[in-house]
Design an enzyme around this catalytic site. Sequence first.
Site, short mmCIF file in Angstrom:
data_model
loop_
_atom_site.label_atom_id
_atom_site.label_comp_id
_atom_site.label_asym_id
_atom_site.label_seq_id
_atom_site.Cartn_x
_atom_site.Cartn_y
_atom_site.Cartn_z
N GLY A 44 -5.07 -4.10 4.56
CA GLY A 44 -6.52 -4.23 4.53
C GLY A 44 -7.08 -4.64 5.87
N GLY A 49 -4.88 -5.10 9.06
CA GLY A 49 -4.25 -3.98 9.74
C GLY A 49 -3.08 -3.38 8.97
N GLY A 77 -5.61 4.69 1.72
CA GLY A 77 -4.16 4.80 1.68
C GLY A 77 -3.68 6.24 1.60
N ASP A 78 -4.44 7.07 0.90
CA ASP A 78 -4.06 8.48 0.78
C ASP A 78 -4.17 9.19 2.12
OD1 ASP A 78 -3.84 7.98 -1.95
OD2 ASP A 78 -5.94 8.49 -2.30
#
Length: 301
Positions: free
Chosen positions: A215, A218, A244-245
């Site tokens: 988050g 980093g 995230g994807d």
Amino acid sequence: MILTVTANPALDVSYRVDELRPGQTHRIRAVHERAGGKGFNVSRVLYDQGVPTLALGPVGGILGDSLRADLVDSGVPHDLLPVAAATRMTIAVVATEATMFNEPGGPLSTADWLRLAGLVGEYLPTTDVLVCSGSLPLDAPDETYADLVGLAREAGVPTVVDAGGPVLRAAAEAGAAVLKPNAEELAAAVGFDDPLRGARLLKEAGAGAVLVSLGADGTLLVTDEGEWRAAPPYPIAGNPTGAGDAAVAALADGLRRGLPWPDRLALAVTWSAAAVAAPLAGMMDADTLAEIEGKVAVVPL
């Protein structure tokens, strides 16, 4: 190409409201519906960047039909496996931040899992990287992704796995090339909260490399060649749902192109930040992408 597997697809519905007030009636300003699931989001990002990709996943019921229609409209290459279990729905209520409501996926039969593995096997001869991404349906074995990792290894294809808990641990032990958990998913896999120690543990268990998204703190990366941390040059406001994807898409593309690990990490952070600035998962904001490209600092640990 990069082959993505979404074991637990969903029709993603996003509601935009001015303010989220529990217990109150809300007037929705905008509604978006699209084919959802982490692997589909990875393929969307890759497709938009001109990277060859094919998205696989099991779908069923009315929502499965809607999901298929959206992929057709988007142009993202796909091959969806019809199954008896109904496709689930996820709802994101987006105000100043996103609040998620995720239905569980219906259980798939053993025969359906074997059919999905067979479909993956059909495409492996033309695959550079396999991506297994997202949650599993109800009652799915923890080794579901690990089995696909093994199938890909037999074909000489590296696998990137984005999952959590025992599923992530099993993928590490099966020899996944790259694991990409967030801090919570990693903790569920190793049983403690230290992300660097947890990444090292999963690498020792058999993973080739482990990238952990933290988050606002980093991203860290643990490999045989070194360990690094990176972050965007400045905080990015927006919807982190698909960040995230986008990072997984960057990792898979970097693996496909044989980029050095620090460059793969920088690309993952860049694409992830651009996804935060975009309105929907599976997208990147072009202005943010151009603005921070080449400005991500990668620091050895």
